[in-house]
Design an enzyme around this catalytic site. Structure first.
Site, PDB file in Angstrom:
ATOM      1  N   ASN A 133       0.821  -1.213   0.000  1.00 52.42           N
ATOM      2  CA  ASN A 133       0.000   0.000   0.000  1.00 52.42           C
ATOM      3  C   ASN A 133       0.856   1.264   0.000  1.00 52.42           C
ATOM      4  O   ASN A 133       0.426   2.302  -0.450  1.00 52.42           O
ATOM      5  CB  ASN A 133      -0.898  -0.009   1.245  1.00 52.42           C
ATOM      6  CG  ASN A 133      -1.559   1.332   1.492  1.00 52.42           C
ATOM      7  OD1 ASN A 133      -2.368   1.781   0.690  1.00 52.42           O
ATOM      8  ND2 ASN A 133      -1.173   2.000   2.584  1.00 52.42           N
ATOM      9  N   ASP A 190       1.798   7.082   0.435  1.00 50.00           N
ATOM     10  CA  ASP A 190       0.730   6.226  -0.079  1.00 50.00           C
ATOM     11  C   ASP A 190       0.816   6.089  -1.600  1.00 50.00           C
ATOM     12  O   ASP A 190       0.614   7.060  -2.335  1.00 50.00           O
ATOM     13  CB  ASP A 190      -0.619   6.828   0.318  1.00 50.00           C
ATOM     14  CG  ASP A 190      -1.717   5.799   0.252  1.00 50.00           C
ATOM     15  OD1 ASP A 190      -1.624   4.803   0.992  1.00 50.00           O
ATOM     16  OD2 ASP A 190      -2.651   5.975  -0.555  1.00 50.00           O
ATOM     17  N   ASP A 220      -0.976  -6.652   3.446  1.00 52.65           N
ATOM     18  CA  ASP A 220      -0.994  -5.701   4.555  1.00 52.65           C
ATOM     19  C   ASP A 220      -1.810  -4.464   4.192  1.00 52.65           C
ATOM     20  O   ASP A 220      -1.758  -3.998   3.040  1.00 52.65           O
ATOM     21  CB  ASP A 220       0.464  -5.281   4.840  1.00 52.65           C
ATOM     22  CG  ASP A 220       0.582  -4.249   5.947  1.00 52.65           C
ATOM     23  OD1 ASP A 220       0.283  -4.602   7.096  1.00 52.65           O
ATOM     24  OD2 ASP A 220       0.956  -3.097   5.646  1.00 52.65           O
ATOM     25  N   HIS A 224      -6.571   0.194   2.743  1.00 51.51           N
ATOM     26  CA  HIS A 224      -6.129   1.485   2.216  1.00 51.51           C
ATOM     27  C   HIS A 224      -5.844   1.451   0.720  1.00 51.51           C
ATOM     28  O   HIS A 224      -5.381   2.420   0.155  1.00 51.51           O
ATOM     29  CB  HIS A 224      -4.909   1.960   3.019  1.00 51.51           C
ATOM     30  CG  HIS A 224      -5.203   1.956   4.497  1.00 51.51           C
ATOM     31  ND1 HIS A 224      -5.871   2.969   5.111  1.00 51.51           N
ATOM     32  CD2 HIS A 224      -5.002   0.997   5.451  1.00 51.51           C
ATOM     33  CE1 HIS A 224      -6.045   2.669   6.399  1.00 51.51           C
ATOM     34  NE2 HIS A 224      -5.529   1.477   6.629  1.00 51.51           N
ATOM     35  N   GLU A 248      -5.649  -8.122   5.186  1.00 52.20           N
ATOM     36  CA  GLU A 248      -5.871  -7.435   6.458  1.00 52.20           C
ATOM     37  C   GLU A 248      -6.813  -6.248   6.269  1.00 52.20           C
ATOM     38  O   GLU A 248      -6.417  -5.184   5.795  1.00 52.20           O
ATOM     39  CB  GLU A 248      -4.534  -6.933   7.026  1.00 52.20           C
ATOM     40  CG  GLU A 248      -4.647  -6.421   8.445  1.00 52.20           C
ATOM     41  CD  GLU A 248      -3.947  -5.106   8.690  1.00 52.20           C
ATOM     42  OE1 GLU A 248      -3.876  -4.690   9.841  1.00 52.20           O
ATOM     43  OE2 GLU A 248      -3.480  -4.473   7.729  1.00 52.20           O
TER      44      GLU A 248
HETATM   45  C1  ARE Z   1       5.457   3.679  12.800  1.00 54.41           C
HETATM   46  C2  ARE Z   1       5.179   4.615  13.958  1.00 54.41           C
HETATM   47  C3  ARE Z   1       4.350   5.789  13.490  1.00 54.41           C
HETATM   48  C4  ARE Z   1       5.044   6.489  12.335  1.00 54.41           C
HETATM   49  C5  ARE Z   1       5.286   5.499  11.219  1.00 54.41           C
HETATM   50  C6  ARE Z   1       6.032   6.096  10.057  1.00 54.41           C
HETATM   51  O1  ARE Z   1       4.493   3.895  14.987  1.00 54.41           O
HETATM   52  O2  ARE Z   1       4.182   6.695  14.575  1.00 54.41           O
HETATM   53  O3  ARE Z   1       4.220   7.548  11.825  1.00 54.41           O
HETATM   54  O4  ARE Z   1       6.052   4.396  11.749  1.00 54.41           O
HETATM   55  O5  ARE Z   1       7.300   6.507  10.458  1.00 54.41           O
HETATM   56  C7  ARE Z   1       3.225  -0.980  11.749  1.00 54.41           C
HETATM   57  C8  ARE Z   1       3.093  -0.369  13.122  1.00 54.41           C
HETATM   58  C9  ARE Z   1       3.068   1.139  13.096  1.00 54.41           C
HETATM   59  C10 ARE Z   1       4.278   1.650  12.327  1.00 54.41           C
HETATM   60  C11 ARE Z   1       4.162   1.084  10.930  1.00 54.41           C
HETATM   61  C12 ARE Z   1       5.294   1.543  10.010  1.00 54.41           C
HETATM   62  O6  ARE Z   1       1.886  -0.854  13.733  1.00 54.41           O
HETATM   63  O7  ARE Z   1       3.117   1.644  14.441  1.00 54.41           O
HETATM   64  O8  ARE Z   1       4.251   3.060  12.339  1.00 54.41           O
HETATM   65  O9  ARE Z   1       4.238  -0.360  11.020  1.00 54.41           O
HETATM   66  O10 ARE Z   1       6.495   1.159  10.517  1.00 54.41           O
HETATM   67  C13 ARE Z   1      -4.741   0.713  10.558  1.00 54.41           C
HETATM   68  C14 ARE Z   1      -4.638  -0.014   9.230  1.00 54.41           C
HETATM   69  C15 ARE Z   1      -4.037  -1.369   9.366  1.00 54.41           C
HETATM   70  C16 ARE Z   1      -2.701  -1.317  10.103  1.00 54.41           C
HETATM   71  C17 ARE Z   1      -2.980  -0.670  11.453  1.00 54.41           C
HETATM   72  C18 ARE Z   1      -1.706  -0.550  12.299  1.00 54.41           C
HETATM   73  O11 ARE Z   1      -5.934  -0.084   8.641  1.00 54.41           O
HETATM   74  O12 ARE Z   1      -3.810  -1.906   8.066  1.00 54.41           O
HETATM   75  O13 ARE Z   1      -3.523   0.644  11.257  1.00 54.41           O
HETATM   76  N1  ARE Z   1      -2.075  -2.614  10.237  1.00 54.41           N
HETATM   77  C19 ARE Z   1      -0.964  -3.024   9.323  1.00 54.41           C
HETATM   78  C20 ARE Z   1       0.094  -3.837  10.025  1.00 54.41           C
HETATM   79  C21 ARE Z   1       0.851  -2.964  10.992  1.00 54.41           C
HETATM   80  C22 ARE Z   1       1.644  -1.943  10.188  1.00 54.41           C
HETATM   81  C23 ARE Z   1       0.915  -1.421   9.023  1.00 54.41           C
HETATM   82  C24 ARE Z   1      -0.303  -1.897   8.626  1.00 54.41           C
HETATM   83  C25 ARE Z   1       1.624  -0.468   8.145  1.00 54.41           C
HETATM   84  O14 ARE Z   1      -0.469  -4.974  10.606  1.00 54.41           O
HETATM   85  O15 ARE Z   1       1.697  -3.692  11.837  1.00 54.41           O
HETATM   86  O16 ARE Z   1       1.989  -0.836  11.062  1.00 54.41           O
HETATM   87  O17 ARE Z   1       2.305  -1.251   7.199  1.00 54.41           O
HETATM   88  C26 ARE Z   1      -9.063   1.454  13.445  1.00 54.41           C
HETATM   89  C27 ARE Z   1      -9.201   1.250  11.944  1.00 54.41           C
HETATM   90  C28 ARE Z   1      -8.091   0.381  11.414  1.00 54.41           C
HETATM   91  C29 ARE Z   1      -6.746   0.970  11.812  1.00 54.41           C
HETATM   92  C30 ARE Z   1      -6.690   1.050  13.344  1.00 54.41           C
HETATM   93  C31 ARE Z   1      -5.389   1.614  13.856  1.00 54.41           C
HETATM   94  O18 ARE Z   1      -9.315   0.226  14.103  1.00 54.41           O
HETATM   95  O19 ARE Z   1     -10.437   0.629  11.663  1.00 54.41           O
HETATM   96  O20 ARE Z   1      -8.165   0.304  10.011  1.00 54.41           O
HETATM   97  O21 ARE Z   1      -5.722   0.109  11.350  1.00 54.41           O
HETATM   98  O22 ARE Z   1      -7.753   1.895  13.781  1.00 54.41           O
HETATM   99  O23 ARE Z   1      -5.236   2.938  13.427  1.00 54.41           O
END
Ligand code: ARE
Length: 902
Positions: A133, A190, A220, A224, A248
């Site tokens: 994404n 993005d 992942d 989005h 996911e």
């Molecule tokens: C990190 C830092 C951030 C910083 C960023 C960029 O924590 O502060 O801005 O880096 O520098 C994982 C971590 C994040 C991390 C990111 C990149 O969890 O903390 O950020 O990696 O390194 C949404 C999405 C969902 C996502 C979750 C986390 O919809 O897809 O957020 N999950 C996947 C993975 C994660 C991963 C990512 C995506 C990014 O499983 O491990 O992040 O690749 C509601 C909504 C959800 C939303 C949720 C949380 O429930 O319905 O959709 O999920 O809130 O916001």
């Protein structure tokens, strides 16, 4: 009786049909290019469990495939994202791609390729966590793990600024589809996934894995990526019909929903994990299997064929949305349940312990992950834990079978079910042990309890239970499980001889039961059970089958002789000779009496349980027997229990949530007898008195625009109705008025609020309405008045006489009407005295005067109390043009307010 759980077999079939449908569309040339591909991900077979080896090195994953995952029956292993990522110690650096070089702190491309092959050879397919994404979230840019320099929106040789969406700020509003799919997730640049170039670049990345021989992908953050963009990417992927895909999409009350992505493959059902936390994180787990049980038939859940499930994942173990390894035994039970239950394809998360949720795995001096090893650096090795890996084998062995024989304990903290004739599991999430005879559909034989038994290669060792005639007796300790399956059965021995004849059979009266016991028989392959035949009494011969060497018989008549003979059976069906008979004669009196106990619970208890024992018998398992609320008696509960042989009961009460009333540590002594009531620490014979209940009609004048009205109420301190409450019926002939009937004990007021059933409420400005007992009350304009509303009578024009009513204000003890008929002369002040109306349907304080109006069309009036206080309608006087008029607090109506005009 099991519900209509879709089996995995149906799931595979649907997948296969979908694949065939796609294929036939292609050969007939009807396949429309540009639309979403109808192709589905690969069929989930018996080996549909994914081990998610979070942050594991590629080398260690290869070893786990060979030593553990393959032999246990896992079909897949999911890696963490394998592309070049930003530098840093936090675990999440690899969710920030910098290039698609397969160089990461978990290993090199060569190690990754070798892992894919070694796992494949061990029968385990690799699922790649694909981060497609977005790219990195570093506004200032930097250098990636493998040395690639990058800027936030520029990745040399891969993507430049025009390949990213234009929004370029963080997602702030998940209610806005555009925001979610075009803006940055936590500052992660993005990708414009609608562009051909971006779709092809991502597909090329995925195809490299396909060519390498991976089994599928976790996509992942696909929420989005617009579903049609994802379809555009997926259409460019080779061999997609043989790949397993899990996406996911976190389910929430948002525009983008998981169901939009099911044409690509499975989607994680987050609702499943949330429900597991609710169940196993609390006490009751029985509701997970009641009816059709948790799964595709539940509202808001993905269909069986589209769902992937887990107890937790790497995000939810950190944000506490679900259970995690930190929940100990309840977590393991939830995992065992997930593997035993036929809904979705399960993932088993295996990571490391943490206290800082950003903390990465243990790294060496160069920042590479140190190969995980059990007991080191906090790695949980959940995928290899004995009960969990054995439950993966259970899932394989029970594949395609339906759920049956559901059972749950009275307090709901323990449950059990069969999977066809292939498996059986009992789960005890309670704090006490469960000991009982379970019913299973497993064939007779001896089975290992795979929760505790160990498998080495194909050889098992450890605890067993023996199933005979679909039954077995076992004890399941607190917070443990017991699981049996066809793949973990003790090899049957060659059965030559029948069991020896049971010896030393005795039968005697024991409290309220007849106790029969005997010496165990011997057999070359083991005794599987005993048939105990009882003769005597009016029932004739009765056979009971038990696995142990005792039988407790509770059904019999008084003063009757019963004779028992016992025959032993082995697993191959050979029987011993019948034992010598043992006879017992029951005593005269009926030995069991039922006692109904009524209990007035302290205020605030919504449930009541009676924990008791009869005579010197055993106590019930806490909290004891749940009592039922007594209809019409607020706060009272009752239960009817058996007391042995007229013995007294010793009891203590509790609310099921740890609050007890044990009579100040003395417990309650409740004598034998039909009915006893316990209230305020006193035990009295008989049932509690019911209060005299009277019915009232409640009338309500609804605000303009309400088409319905509901009465939400509570009588005294009893429970409120469930909102919106009871629907009221429109009152015939009085537009805007509604009516409902309530019942309340004399002198107990009802507290009420009204609503239109669609969220508009009238709760008297937050105070609610107090409605006394009595035949009828009318609520209108914020006040509650005795009596029913009057049907409006169309006003008639003034013709000869005016019937005038006046309701005095406070402090008036008389009322005079000073008036003028038409344009005629005024009466001499203070005018004519009005007569008090002694009984008036709308309340006290009314006066009446009939004025001769002759041929005049109006009468003008000012009222006074004869002592200088006037009501002249604010200087305007009152002018009446109808034959009946009433004035109250400055308001003129044209109906008789007292019901006195005949
Ligand atoms: C990190 C830092 C951030 C910083 C960023 C960029 O924590 O502060 O801005 O880096 O520098 C994982 C971590 C994040 C991390 C990111 C990149 O969890 O903390 O950020 O990696 O390194 C949404 C999405 C969902 C996502 C979750 C986390 O919809 O897809 O957020 N999950 C996947 C993975 C994660 C991963 C990512 C995506 C990014 O499983 O491990 O992040 O690749 C509601 C909504 C959800 C939303 C949720 C949380 O429930 O319905 O959709 O999920 O809130 O916001």
């Amino acid at each position: 009786m099991h519900g209509s759980v879709t089996t995995e077999a149906q799931r595979s079939l649907r997948r296969l049909l979908a694949v065939l449908a796609a294929a036939s569309l292609l050969v007939t040339g009807l396949f429309a290019t540009g639309g979403a591909s109808p192709a589905q991900a690969a069929a989930a077979g018996p080996k549909d469990t994914i081990a998610v080896l979070f942050s594991y090195t590629w080398n260690q994953i290869a070893k786990e495939c060979e030593s553990t995952l393959g032999p246990a029956g896992y079909g897949y292993v999911q890696t963490s994202p394998p592309q070049e990522h930003v530098r840093g110690s936090q675990w999440w650096t690899y969710y920030q791609p910098v290039s698609y070089k397969l160089e990461t702190r978990m290993g090199t491309e060569a190690e990754f390729t070798s892992m894919v092959q070694r796992c494949k050879d061990a029968g385990v397919g690799v699922i790649v966590d694909a981060v497609i994404n977005h790219m990195s979230g570093k506004s200032e840019g930097g250098t990636g793990w493998a040395g690639t320099p990058f800027q936030h929106y520029d990745y040399p040789g891969l993507y430049s600024s025009s390949d990213f969406h234009n929004c370029r700020k963080d997602i702030t509003n998940y209610q806005d589809r555009y925001d979610v799919q075009n803006c940055n997730l936590v500052n992660l640049s993005d990708l414009d996934t609608s562009s051909d170039h971006v779709q092809q670049t991502i597909a090329d990345y995925l195809n490299r894995f396909v060519d390498m021989g991976v089994a599928g992908f976790r996509i992942d953050a696909v929420k989005h990526i617009a579903a049609q963009d994802m379809a555009g990417i997926w259409n460019r992927v080779r061999k997609k019909d043989s790949l397993y895909v899990v996406q996911e999409v976190i389910r929430a009350n948002e525009p983008v929903q998981p169901e939009e992505y099911i044409s690509i493959g499975d989607v994680h059902e987050f609702g499943f994990a949330r429900k597991l936390k609710e169940a196993f994180g609390g006490s009751r787990i029985d509701w997970l299997i009641s009816g059709a049980g948790i799964g595709g038939s539940w509202e808001g859940f993905l269909k069986q064929e589209d769902a992937a499930v887990f107890v937790d994942n790497h995000d939810t173990e950190r944000n506490q949305e679900t259970l995690s390894y930190k929940d100990g035994k309840s977590y393991d039970l939830a995992q065992a349940f997930t593997l035993a239950w036929p809904y979705g394809s399960p993932s088993v998360h295996s990571g490391y312990a943490f206290s800082d949720k950003d903390a990465g795995p243990a790294l060496d001096g160069q920042g590479r992950v140190i190969d995980p090893a059990p007991g080191q650096n906090g790695w949980t090795f959940k995928h290899a834990q004995n009960d969990i890996q054995n439950m993966v084998g259970f899932r394989v062995a029970t594949y395609g079978t339906a759920v049956a024989n559901q059972w749950s304990s009275p307090d709901g903290s323990a449950m059990a079910f069969s999977r066809g004739d292939k498996g059986f599991i009992a789960l005890n999430n309670g704090n006490g042990q469960v000991q009982r005879e379970f019913t299973t559909s497993l064939p007779d034989g001896k089975y290992y309890n795979v929760i505790t038994a160990k498998r080495t290669g194909g050889t098992w060792s450890g605890d067993t239970v023996t199933v005979a005639g679909g039954k077995f007796t076992a004890t399941v300790s607190a917070k443990t499980a017991l699981a049996l399956h066809a793949g973990a059965k003790v090899e049957s021995c060659v059965d030559v001889s029948a069991p020896s004849t049971p010896a030393a059979v005795s039968a005697k009266v024991d409290g309220g039961s007849l106790a029969v016991s005997w010496q165990a028989s011997s057999d070359d392959c083991g005794v599987s059970g005993y048939d105990v035949v009882r003769t005597g009494g009016s029932g004739g011969a009765v056979t009971k089958t038990v696995t142990g060497t005792t039988l407790t018989d509770k059904t019999f008549s008084a003063a009757t002789a019963y004779t028992y003979t016992v025959t032993a059976r082995d697993a191959s069906g050979k029987s011993s000779a019948a034992s010598a008979p043992a006879t017992v004669t029951t005593p005269e009196a009926p030995v069991v009496t039922g006692t109904s106990v009524y209990y007035k619970a302290p205020s605030g208890w919504s449930k009541a349980y009676m924990h008791y024992r009869s005579g010197t018998g055993a106590w019930t398992t806490a909290p004891g027997t749940e009592m039922a609320p007594v209809a019409g008696l607020a706060g009272w509960f009752s239960a009817t229990v058996d007391a042995a042989d007229g013995a007294a009961l010793t009891a203590a009460f509790n609310n099921g949530g740890g609050t007890w009333d044990n009579n100040g540590d003395k417990n309650y002594a409740i004598p034998a007898g039909p009915e006893w009531s316990v209230s305020e620490r006193k035990v009295v014979a008989g049932t509690p008195d019911k209060p005299v209940v009277t019915g009232s009609s409640v009338y309500y004048q609804a605000p303009a625009g309400w088409t319905k009205a509901y009465l939400h109420y509570r009588v005294g301190t009893a429970a409120w109705t469930t909102a919106p409450g009871v629907e009221m019926t429109p009152v015939e002939g009085i537009p805007g008025w509604f009516k409902a009937s309530i019942e309340a004990p004399a002198g107990t007021a009802t507290t009420a609020a009204f609503n239109n059933g669609a969220g508009a409420w009238d709760n008297n400005g937050g105070n609610n309405y107090a409605i006394p007992t009595g035949p009828a009350w009318s609520v209108s304009g914020g006040s509650v008045n005795a009596g029913a509303p009057q049907k409006p009578v169309a006003p008639k024009p003034l013709a000869g006489k005016l019937d005038l009513f006046y309701k005095t204000g406070p402090g008036w003890s008389t009322a005079n009407a000073h008036y003028q008929v038409g344009a005629g002369a005024w009466t001499a002040a203070p005018g004519i005295a009005m007569a008090a109306v002694s009984s008036c349907v709308s309340g006290n304080g009314w006066y009446r005067l009939t004025i001769d109006s002759g041929t005049a069309a109006n009468v003008t009036v000012a009222f006074n109390n004869g002592a200088g206080a006037w009501d002249n309608n604010g200087g305007k006087n009152y002018t009446f043009t109808t034959d009946v008029a009433a004035v109250s607090a400055g308001k003129v109506t044209t109906a008789d307010p007292c019901g006195v005009i005949s």
